[in-house]
Design a protein around this motif. Sequence first.
Motif: not given
Length: 473
Positions: A354-358, A362-364, A366-376
């Motif tokens: 998940l951290e790698q995906a986030a 972010e690289r692509k 510029g910020n996290d999507t809420p779904t990834e953040e919640d899951e993380l």
Amino acid sequence: MPSLVNQSSNKRYLGQVFCNRNLNMQKISAIGFDMDYTLSEYIPESFETLAYEGAVQKLVTHLGYPPELLEIPYDHTKFVRGLVIDKPRGNIIKMDRHKYVKIAYHGSRKLTEVERKAVYDPNNTTWDSFTGSGYAVVDTLFSLPDAFLFSAIVDFKDSNPDRLSKSYEEIFKDVRTSVDLCHRDGVIKDKVALDPGKYIHKDEHLKETLDMWRESGRKMFLLTNSLYDFTKVVMNFVYGPAWQDVFDIIIVGACPMFGEASSYLEEGKTFQGGHWKHLHNLLGVSSGSRILYVGDHMYSDILRSKRQLGWRTMLVIPELEHQINVMLEQTGHFEKLEELRCIRDELDGWVNTLEQAAADIERKQGNDTPTEEDELEEAWAEQKRIRAMLREETKAYHKKFHPQWGQLFKTGYQNSRFALQVENYACLYSSRVSNFRHLSVEMNFRCMSDVMPHDRISENPVTRFLLRRGRDN
Ligand SMILES: Nc1nc2c(ncn2[C@@H]2O[C@H](COP(=O)(O)O)[C@@H](O)[C@H]2O)c(=O)[nH]1
Ligand SMILES: [Mg+2]
């Protein structure tokens, strides 16, 4: 008769002899025995108390220590072998096989994780090999009273700084001197001589075991640090009046890497001191590998005789019985720990993904999507919960073995320093000499195959992580 070597029972220790290095008894032409804690197992409650009380008496009477120390009763259960005394700091520590300090007590107070890491974690301090004069290893059961006495006086000094101005290191030196004297001035040995049954366990099977080996035609020798008079008392008690007949050579006042070639006393087949080369000649062996020496002292009986003389070795570990019995009783608890460890590793892998995906997103974007953040967030919380649970369960498991020091052969889930030394230096180990009576005198001991982390590649958490990533990509 079924072999008891490396055979497991799910109920209790059966007296197995365990093998670290292949040893074919057919190649052994002489068997030697240490005496104290090898042929004679002392009763800790009574025997250790002799050294402890004698030493306290000397500290108070001759070295000016406060008389209140005389009121502290000895507790033989408090300390275990394998610990290391950190003299300047007044601490007693337990290390894993990499010499990482995992448990530390200052006197009878357990150091918190923060305190322990501040002093011993190599990330915070310079790397220490724990071998200098500031450390003393509790590598024989004879050292347990030293550990208890040192820890009790550290407590006393801390609560009464105005009554005891000596440094912790000076205190240890005085403790060592006093216990040492008790071994030499009769405080211990005169009492044992008066009533051996009060201080020594009688092993009903020892005599038949020694007789069995003698009848196998091998040369037999006794090699003990004790002097002749005490040896006579102990051997009479553990074997009987004909004890001298079972040995071809008796060497007293010596340990395996002993002495100068010329400095020994001889009376018939009995010697005081001597030299190992002389012993090899008397035994008619050309190589140390023809000798099996059975002893209890990790350093002088086992490590030195193996490293310097090439003797084959068997370590007597009386504690093994308790350790194995608790381990077998706690099989369910252990399985639960293994399960928790698997869950933790899975979670670590999941968090990593998940951290790698986030990070990629972010690289692509510029910020996290809420779904990834919640899951993380959810994964981190679960990771924290499982880690805490595992920590608590591991502590509870260890407490079943010993309330302060845990399992003798482990720290956490890694082997302890004591276990590492057993593995490295003892060809065989068992709880007592008489366990050999179950086995053939010509036994070919074979060890289990070694396992390295990469041998269990499918169980490896990194493998699981890589596989999952491979599947996800
Ligand atoms: N002088 C000291 N003697 C000690 C100490 N601790 C143990 N001993 C004595 O050594 C032998 C051990 O004999 P072994 O058969 O195991 O070789 C025994 O007589 C003990 O009393 C000590 O601190 N100082
Ligand atoms: Mg001994």
